[in-house]
Design an enzyme around this catalytic site. Structure first.
Site, short mmCIF file in Angstrom:
data_model
loop_
_atom_site.label_atom_id
_atom_site.label_comp_id
_atom_site.label_asym_id
_atom_site.label_seq_id
_atom_site.Cartn_x
_atom_site.Cartn_y
_atom_site.Cartn_z
N HIS A 180 0.85 -1.19 0.00
CA HIS A 180 0.00 0.00 0.00
C HIS A 180 0.87 1.23 0.00
O HIS A 180 1.93 1.24 0.64
CB HIS A 180 -0.92 0.01 1.23
CG HIS A 180 -2.08 0.94 1.06
ND1 HIS A 180 -1.98 2.29 1.30
CD2 HIS A 180 -3.34 0.70 0.64
CE1 HIS A 180 -3.14 2.85 1.03
NE2 HIS A 180 -3.98 1.92 0.63
N ASP B 48 -8.04 -4.69 -0.35
CA ASP B 48 -8.54 -5.31 -1.58
C ASP B 48 -8.31 -6.81 -1.62
O ASP B 48 -9.01 -7.53 -2.33
CB ASP B 48 -7.86 -4.68 -2.80
CG ASP B 48 -8.51 -3.37 -3.14
OD1 ASP B 48 -9.70 -3.24 -2.85
OD2 ASP B 48 -7.83 -2.50 -3.68
N1 ACO Z 1 4.24 -7.61 -5.12
C1 ACO Z 1 5.60 -7.68 -5.22
N2 ACO Z 1 6.41 -6.63 -4.97
C2 ACO Z 1 5.84 -5.46 -4.62
C3 ACO Z 1 4.44 -5.33 -4.47
C4 ACO Z 1 3.65 -6.46 -4.75
N3 ACO Z 1 2.30 -6.38 -4.63
N4 ACO Z 1 4.16 -4.06 -4.11
C5 ACO Z 1 5.33 -3.43 -4.01
N5 ACO Z 1 6.35 -4.26 -4.30
C6 ACO Z 1 7.79 -3.97 -4.22
C7 ACO Z 1 8.25 -3.10 -5.36
O1 ACO Z 1 8.69 -3.88 -6.45
C8 ACO Z 1 9.36 -2.32 -4.71
O2 ACO Z 1 10.47 -3.16 -4.59
P1 ACO Z 1 11.98 -2.53 -4.66
O3 ACO Z 1 12.10 -1.63 -3.47
O4 ACO Z 1 12.87 -3.72 -4.61
O5 ACO Z 1 12.04 -1.78 -5.97
C9 ACO Z 1 8.84 -2.07 -3.29
O6 ACO Z 1 7.97 -3.18 -3.02
C10 ACO Z 1 8.08 -0.77 -3.11
O7 ACO Z 1 7.05 -0.73 -4.08
P2 ACO Z 1 6.47 0.60 -4.76
O8 ACO Z 1 5.80 0.24 -6.02
O9 ACO Z 1 7.55 1.65 -4.78
O10 ACO Z 1 5.42 1.04 -3.66
P3 ACO Z 1 4.29 2.10 -3.90
O11 ACO Z 1 3.99 2.67 -2.57
O12 ACO Z 1 4.64 3.05 -4.99
O13 ACO Z 1 3.08 1.22 -4.46
C11 ACO Z 1 1.17 -0.18 -4.58
C12 ACO Z 1 2.01 0.78 -3.70
C13 ACO Z 1 0.85 0.49 -5.92
C14 ACO Z 1 -0.14 -0.45 -3.85
C15 ACO Z 1 1.99 -1.47 -4.78
O14 ACO Z 1 2.28 -2.09 -3.53
C16 ACO Z 1 1.26 -2.48 -5.69
O15 ACO Z 1 1.39 -2.39 -6.91
N6 ACO Z 1 0.48 -3.44 -5.09
C17 ACO Z 1 -0.30 -4.35 -5.87
C18 ACO Z 1 -1.57 -3.67 -6.36
C19 ACO Z 1 -2.58 -3.46 -5.25
O16 ACO Z 1 -2.86 -4.34 -4.44
N7 ACO Z 1 -3.18 -2.25 -5.26
C20 ACO Z 1 -4.23 -1.90 -4.29
C21 ACO Z 1 -3.79 -0.80 -3.41
S1 ACO Z 1 -4.97 -0.53 -2.15
C22 ACO Z 1 -6.12 0.48 -2.85
O17 ACO Z 1 -5.99 1.15 -3.83
C23 ACO Z 1 -7.41 0.46 -2.13
#
Ligand code: ACO
Length: 425
Positions: free
Chosen positions: A303, A360
């Site tokens: 998140h 979610d």
């Molecule tokens: N699976 C695997 N790796 C992940 C995931 C995931 N679901 N989410 C983040 N990471 C990793 C990234 O690759 C990154 O790794 P790194 O540091 O080695 O490069 C690190 O964790 C940080 O991730 P970011 O994308 O920079 O985090 P951000 O805060 O920008 O993104 C987000 C948050 C978009 C929710 C992300 O975690 C994601 O894509 N999750 C899956 C989609 C999801 O469940 N979305 C619902 C959000 S809740 C809502 O909208 C109600």
């Protein structure tokens, strides 16, 4: 006494006023920085940018706190009805008994949509995604019920939107199925009426299971607002051009549709189905999510702001167990979900990055258990988020916020002269 932070650059000092919120959150006011120094601030994705001062929702991602108008989400989800929470978010205080009764009655008598809106459904292909239909028809409401700037007119449109959105949403599903549309039943409460429009058939009577109604009420409350997220910021940004409520909320619905925002709950179930079809090897998918070359992420994990746990996910996980137990549901996809959660929570990749199941992850599972089709999951999210969008829009309008207009750092070609096409190589 006013506080300032100082920015030192090339022998000059710039003072930045410090702004403090109710919960001692701190911000630097950089609104005059460009005039004084020529600097803009750069924060792609607005990860650390406050776009407004808001009194609607307080969220502390580090501590897993979420409050609507000061009330903890746990208390609201336990005791309140969705319409009570909607009133709280939109008007700022919990309604008295009389105010709630009036609010519920007004919403009930506005659930019908103009018959000509019904005809628009015939123009959509059966394959249309219900989010596309919902966004289009929410915008189309402004062609039937004119946008208004008066307090009275705005309040009426707020009631209309809250009342008609479940009708539009349920009809988008019925249209996709090619089933006859169910008209709202004004004898039913908000959640039961929506379930009736979704699941009643002309040949049989339908009575919603109280366990399902209760779970839906909780889900809608948990999704009702989440301060300046992608869709709420979109609603405020679009509304800041002084376009009306219906058009602004339609933009919010579109923003919510994306898989990184509200679309994640649909993606969760699709991912679980994919794992099941592939033999149920959960470890393979956990490894794939860790592999940066795979482009695969565990949907429903991580998140932007909650970096320890998502308080909504805790409530919803309990509700999820309750629904599955009471309805006696035994679904292999749900078993895969549990296994996935266990694997990821023990894996250093997820633990070190603070990637926990978000709201979610469980909402998709509950929706599936209560019979909501997968492509409707994001629509359910939109139904829940509606009061939040309205509250954010109303606040932005009342505060007379300026039109949203970020800056940029240009990194394209420097100035160059036009070359006629005949001379281009
Ligand atoms: N699976 C695997 N790796 C992940 C995931 C995931 N679901 N989410 C983040 N990471 C990793 C990234 O690759 C990154 O790794 P790194 O540091 O080695 O490069 C690190 O964790 C940080 O991730 P970011 O994308 O920079 O985090 P951000 O805060 O920008 O993104 C987000 C948050 C978009 C929710 C992300 O975690 C994601 O894509 N999750 C899956 C989609 C999801 O469940 N979305 C619902 C959000 S809740 C809502 O909208 C109600």
């Amino acid at each position: 006494m006013s506080k300032f932070a100082e920015l030192h650059y090339e022998g000059k000092v710039y003072q930045l006023p410090v702004v403090e919120g109710t919960e001692k959150e701190l911000a630097l006011d950089i609104s005059k920085l460009r005039d004084e120094s020529g600097f803009i601030t750069l924060d792609i994705g607005y990860k650390n940018t406050g776009a407004t001062k808001s009194a609607v929702t307080f969220l502390d991602g580090e501590q897993g706190i979420l409050r609507y108008r000061g009330y903890p989400i746990e208390q609201l989800a336990e005791h309140a009805s969705f319409l009570e929470v909607a009133y709280l978010l939109i008007y700022g205080e919990l309604p008295t008994q009389a105010q709630l009764a009036t609010f519920e009655r007004e919403i009930t008598i506005h659930t019908l949509v103009h018959e000509d809106i019904r005809k628009i459904y015939d123009g959509f292909p059966a394959s249309a995604h219900p989010m596309a239909v919902l966004a289009s028809l929410t915008c189309a409401l402004s062609t039937f019920y004119p946008e208004s700037r008066t307090t009275e007119g705005t309040n009426l449109n707020i009631i209309r939107l809250l009342a008609k959105m479940p009708t539009l949403a349920a009809w988008s599903y019925k249209n996709e199925m090619g089933h006859p549309l169910n008209y709202p039943n004004n004898a039913l409460d908000y959640c039961s009426n929506f379930l009736h429009m979704m699941f009643a058939y002309p040949t049989e009577t339908y009575t919603a299971d109280p366990v399902v109604v209760d779970a839906l009420n909780k889900l809608l409350i948990l999704h009702a607002d989440h301060e300046q997220n992608c869709s709420a910021s979109t609603v405020r940004m679009v509304g800041s051009s002084q376009v009306g409520l219906f058009a602004s909320v339609a933009a919010g619905i579109n923003a919510l549709w994306g898989p990184l925002h509200g679309g994640a709950n649909q993606e969760v179930i699709e991912m679980l189905e994919r794992i099941k079809a592939d033999g149920g090897n959960v470890k393979k998918y956990v490894d794939m999510a860790k592999d940066k070359n795979s482009n695969f992420r565990l949907m429903g994990f991580g998140h932007r702001v909650y970096k320890n746990f998502d308080p909504r996910a805790r409530i919803i996980k309990a509700a999820c167990d309750n629904v599955l137990n009471k309805l006696g549901i035994n679904d292999p996809t749900l078993e895969i979900a549990k296994e996935l959660e266990e694997h990821a929570l023990k894996d250093d990749y997820f633990v070190s990055r603070k990637l926990y199941p978000n709201v979610d992850f469980y909402s998709g599972i509950i929706y599936r258990a209560i019979g909501i089709p997968t492509e409707m999951f994001t629509v359910m999210f939109a139904l829940g988020r509606l009061p939040g969008w309205i509250a954010q829009w109303k606040e932005m309008t009342a505060n007379k916020e300026p039109i949203g207009r970020p800056r940029q750092i240009y990194i394209g070609a420097p100035e160059r002269n036009y070359v006629p096409v005949s001379e281009r190589k």
